[in-house]
Write a protein that holds these residues in place. Structure first.
Motif, short mmCIF file in Angstrom:
data_model
loop_
_atom_site.label_atom_id
_atom_site.label_comp_id
_atom_site.label_asym_id
_atom_site.label_seq_id
_atom_site.Cartn_x
_atom_site.Cartn_y
_atom_site.Cartn_z
N ALA A 104 26.96 22.22 12.80
CA ALA A 104 27.27 20.84 13.17
C ALA A 104 26.30 20.45 14.28
N VAL A 105 26.01 19.17 14.36
CA VAL A 105 25.00 18.68 15.28
C VAL A 105 25.60 17.64 16.20
N SER A 106 25.24 17.69 17.48
CA SER A 106 25.74 16.68 18.42
C SER A 106 25.18 15.32 18.04
N PRO A 107 25.91 14.24 18.32
CA PRO A 107 25.44 12.90 17.91
C PRO A 107 24.09 12.52 18.51
N ASP A 108 23.77 13.05 19.68
CA ASP A 108 22.48 12.72 20.28
C ASP A 108 21.36 13.65 19.82
N GLY A 109 21.70 14.63 18.99
CA GLY A 109 20.69 15.53 18.46
C GLY A 109 20.20 16.59 19.41
N SER A 110 20.82 16.70 20.58
CA SER A 110 20.32 17.66 21.58
C SER A 110 20.84 19.07 21.37
N ARG A 111 21.92 19.22 20.61
CA ARG A 111 22.52 20.53 20.40
C ARG A 111 22.85 20.73 18.92
N VAL A 112 22.69 21.96 18.47
CA VAL A 112 23.14 22.37 17.15
C VAL A 112 24.15 23.49 17.35
N TYR A 113 25.30 23.37 16.70
CA TYR A 113 26.35 24.38 16.80
C TYR A 113 26.44 25.12 15.47
N VAL A 114 26.50 26.44 15.53
CA VAL A 114 26.55 27.24 14.31
C VAL A 114 27.48 28.43 14.52
N LEU A 115 28.30 28.72 13.53
CA LEU A 115 29.21 29.86 13.58
C LEU A 115 28.45 31.11 13.17
N LEU A 116 28.59 32.16 13.98
CA LEU A 116 27.88 33.41 13.75
C LEU A 116 28.87 34.55 13.61
N GLY A 117 28.69 35.35 12.56
CA GLY A 117 29.61 36.45 12.29
C GLY A 117 29.21 37.71 13.00
N PRO A 118 30.10 38.69 13.02
CA PRO A 118 29.85 39.95 13.74
C PRO A 118 28.67 40.72 13.15
N ASN A 119 27.93 41.38 14.05
CA ASN A 119 26.96 42.40 13.66
C ASN A 119 26.87 43.41 14.80
N ARG A 120 25.88 44.26 14.79
CA ARG A 120 25.82 45.31 15.80
C ARG A 120 25.69 44.77 17.22
N HIS A 121 25.04 43.61 17.33
CA HIS A 121 24.84 43.03 18.65
C HIS A 121 25.89 41.98 19.01
N PHE A 122 26.60 41.48 17.99
CA PHE A 122 27.68 40.52 18.21
C PHE A 122 28.95 41.09 17.57
N PRO A 123 29.69 41.92 18.29
CA PRO A 123 30.87 42.57 17.69
C PRO A 123 32.00 41.62 17.37
N ALA A 124 31.98 40.41 17.91
CA ALA A 124 33.01 39.42 17.63
C ALA A 124 32.37 38.16 17.09
N SER A 125 33.17 37.32 16.43
CA SER A 125 32.66 36.03 15.96
C SER A 125 32.38 35.13 17.16
#
Length: 371
Positions: A104-125
């Motif tokens: 999802a993208v902020s209305p002003d285009g300054s930020r992009v939000y993305v859901l990231l799933g677990p891996n070795r470096h990110f043990p939690a969502s």
């Protein structure tokens, strides 16, 4: 059944257009009406990675694809829709494993939000935040734990939406899960403050696995599709609250699309069926068969409100047979001449802001198709 690492769930909630600007916005909108968004130039762009989600910039000059590199992690690639060149690559995670989900993208285009799933470096969502000015990952915020029985783990993330003013991001989460078992009751909607870069609220909602969320343009209300039905949320309450569940919407409807005039929401599901809900009364206006035997994903309503586009995956096909379908919302009949048949392993669909270009992720490519 459904979690952040479930591919089927990722396919249901991909946003179709966003103000995502990595670096320069590109040349003036040549070919657009009065400086409006341009059409994409039909072509196939090699991504060299497995795509998971696609969105398009407001001027139509950039398409953005979240991809999974089996060795080097998750990335966001920016594609020039006129030349087909990959103009920017943002590293979301490094190392083997994990999944990238809806963006999802902020209305002003300054930020992009993305859901990231677990891996070795990110043990939690986590919720990843991309700074579009620098083309870098600004932050990765771990989702707070949820109330859950002993022996279960937190439910996966499934969908997200940004408030119209850009101040809040709403993230849906499954109920608690255990190995090889479906989620338990206890789904919730999390509120993320864009200013504080932190989760600030968690609202329990009916159901086990929320699959899609849409926020109305006034920012006061949202709707979440779960197996328990279409759940109406009051976002202007402090904290947000559940208004109720729309009658006759329980079942397999998992993906939602708002009408441009904000009077109706349309849902499509794994059983090839759809429904339309009147948002003034929270009642079902119509139910209809779209493509029996197909799993319907990525619904998008045309700019004039006359068509509902969706990806149809043939659940009986051993080779991932799929197509882009066009449904006439007045008659609820398919319009074959406006669809795109003969695809395989489609993972995402966006309609460009020009209203006349499909962006389809197929295998390890981005297909830009005029219609």
């Amino acid at each position: 059944m459904n979690s952040l690492v479930s591919k089927a769930r990722w396919l249901g909630t991909l946003l179709t257009a966003g103000a995502l600007l990595l670096g320069a916005a590109g040349p003036a909108a040549a070919g657009g009406h009065h400086g409006g968004p341009v059409r994409g130039v039909p072509r196939t762009v090699a991504l060299d990675s497995s795509p998971a989600a696609v969105a398009v910039s407001p001027d139509g000059h950039r398409a953005y694809v979240a991809v999974k590199d089996s060795i080097h992690g998750l990335k966001l690639k920016a594609v020039d829709t006129q030349s087909g060149a990959i103009t920017a690559v943002v590293t979301l995670t490094t190392g083997f494993g994990g999944d990238a989900g809806p963006m999802a993208v902020s209305p002003d285009g300054s930020r992009v939000y993305v859901l990231l799933g677990p891996n070795r470096h990110f043990p939690a969502s986590v919720l990843g935040v991309v700074d579009t000015a620098t083309g870098s990952l600004l932050s990765s915020t771990e989702v707070p734990d949820q109330p859950r029985p002993s022996g279960t783990y937190p439910g996966g993330l499934s969908a997200l939406a940004v408030s119209p003013d850009g101040s809040q991001v709403y993230v849906t989460q499954d109920g608690p899960a255990s190995w090889h078992r479906p989620p338990r009751p206890g789904a919730r909607v999390l509120t993320f403050s864009a200013k504080r870069q932190a989760f600030t609220d968690a609202l329990p909602i009916p159901g086990r696995y929320p699959a899609s969320i849409v926020v109305r343009p006034d920012g006061d209300d949202a709707y979440v599709a779960t197996e328990a039905g279409l759940v109406h949320l009051a976002l202007d309450d402090e904290p947000p609250a559940v208004v109720g569940t729309v009658a006759a919407t329980a079942g397999t409807i998992v993906n939602l699309a708002l009408d441009p005039d904000d009077t109706h929401v349309h849902g499509v599901g794994d059983d090839g069926k759809g429904y339309t809900v009147d948002l003034d009364t929270d009642t079902v206006d119509a139910t209809f068969d779209i493509a029996p035997g197909q799993r319907l994903q990525n619904p998008v309503v045309s700019r004039d409100g006359s068509r509902l586009y969706a990806v149809g995956q043939d659940t009986t096909s051993p080779d991932g047979k799929a197509s882009v379908l066009s449904l006439d919302l007045a008659t609820h009949h398919l319009v074959p001449t406006e669809g795109v048949p003969g695809l395989q392993y489609v993972t995402g669909l966006a309609v460009g802001p020009d209203g006349h270009t499909f962006y389809v992720t197929v295998n390890d490519t981005l297909r830009i198709i005029g219609f």
